[in-house]
Design a protein around this motif. Sequence first.
Motif, PDB file in Angstrom:
ATOM      1  N   UNK A 186      -8.827  -2.774  -3.187  1.00  0.00           N
ATOM      2  CA  UNK A 186      -7.949  -2.404  -2.563  1.00  0.00           C
ATOM      3  C   UNK A 186      -6.875  -1.179  -3.309  1.00  0.00           C
ATOM      4  N   UNK A 187      -6.401  -0.480  -2.592  1.00  0.00           N
ATOM      5  CA  UNK A 187      -5.741   0.792  -3.351  1.00  0.00           C
ATOM      6  C   UNK A 187      -4.236   0.663  -2.539  1.00  0.00           C
ATOM      7  N   UNK A 188      -3.304   0.379  -3.447  1.00  0.00           N
ATOM      8  CA  UNK A 188      -1.776   0.606  -2.847  1.00  0.00           C
ATOM      9  C   UNK A 188      -1.033   1.604  -3.853  1.00  0.00           C
ATOM     10  N   UNK A 189      -1.029   2.875  -3.337  1.00  0.00           N
ATOM     11  CA  UNK A 189      -0.535   3.873  -4.183  1.00  0.00           C
ATOM     12  C   UNK A 189       1.025   3.704  -4.375  1.00  0.00           C
ATOM     13  N   UNK A 190       1.842   2.954  -3.662  1.00  0.00           N
ATOM     14  CA  UNK A 190       3.188   2.727  -3.649  1.00  0.00           C
ATOM     15  C   UNK A 190       3.786   1.492  -3.308  1.00  0.00           C
ATOM     16  N   UNK A 191       3.471   0.671  -4.229  1.00  0.00           N
ATOM     17  CA  UNK A 191       3.729  -0.787  -3.896  1.00  0.00           C
ATOM     18  C   UNK A 191       5.228  -0.954  -4.170  1.00  0.00           C
ATOM     19  N   UNK A 192       5.632  -2.126  -3.829  1.00  0.00           N
ATOM     20  CA  UNK A 192       7.080  -2.625  -4.056  1.00  0.00           C
ATOM     21  C   UNK A 192       7.158  -4.077  -3.947  1.00  0.00           C
ATOM     22  N   UNK A 193       8.277  -4.617  -4.864  1.00  0.00           N
ATOM     23  CA  UNK A 193       8.839  -5.909  -4.502  1.00  0.00           C
ATOM     24  C   UNK A 193       9.467  -6.127  -3.255  1.00  0.00           C
ATOM     25  N   UNK A 194       8.910  -6.855  -2.478  1.00  0.00           N
ATOM     26  CA  UNK A 194       9.387  -7.114  -1.058  1.00  0.00           C
ATOM     27  C   UNK A 194      10.387  -8.401  -1.198  1.00  0.00           C
TER      28      UNK A 194
END
Length: 306
Positions: free
Chosen positions: A4-12
């Motif tokens: 899986x590719x997540x270009x702009x992850x975040x702490x949710x």
Amino acid sequence: MIYTVTLNPAIDNVIQTEAFQKGHINRACREYIFPGGKGVNVSLVLERLGMETVALGFLAGATGKAYQALLQENGLNHGFLFLDRGFTRINTKVSAEEETEINGGGPGIRERDLDQLCGQLASAGPEDFVVLSGSVPSRISGAYAYILERISGCGAGIVVDTTGEELLQTLKYRPFLIKPNIHELSELCGAAIRTKDELAACVRSLQKAGVRNVLVSMGRDGACLFTEPGEVLYAAGISGKAGNTVGAGDSMVAGFLAGYLTGGSYREALRTGAAAGTATAFSFGIAGEEEITGCMEQVVIEELKI
């Protein structure tokens, strides 16, 4: 392996309140922090369903290190690349009478960073899947098409879950699956979708453009799958109280892949996908295997003639 590719992850940071009052101090009655990002959500659900997965993408700064720690706490296999600038964003989701989101920007990504990511995908082959999921930062528009151009010869199944022009640019690479929701689908086709015939016409125009299978999520109205062989399968919505819809669509993608790979049919793929999406929608956070299995018993699949 499912990459899986997540270009702009975040702490949710998901916060639940009894009522939200603008301009006042609001107290949380429930709070949850988890490693967010659509591709990471897909990997989390896949891992909970016993599938082999690795999450890829970019992290940066002190928040990137905190994000990495959250991945480790969740036992998620990952290969995130660290950038030497900026910081991983924090997204805040407030759930009260309605849901409100405040999303951060994230670090800048350059073409050479994408090249390094493509190098990580070089080992993918015909038995694997690559999931490109989430929005693309404006500074690197066209990133998914850029990635697919460089890995197109590997033979892996491609899943794309994004919107607008970023999605349309990937269709010529014949992705195995896309998963728009009904509103995103209307935007892609340039007109509101009100009937089953309009839904079918819109989806088939996308299939003519290259995509093989289209899974349309419709919230409480369930989900509809248009398959490459020409079937139209429908999973009716399951009644229940929504806890927080963050990650529901990502869970559906993960469930679909898990069902397809273990069950060997589009029906089982849709059944597991619908169950996973519903289970997360009914949970506070990403659903686990037990919640997903419980929902599977309630999913009814029928074939539509449209």
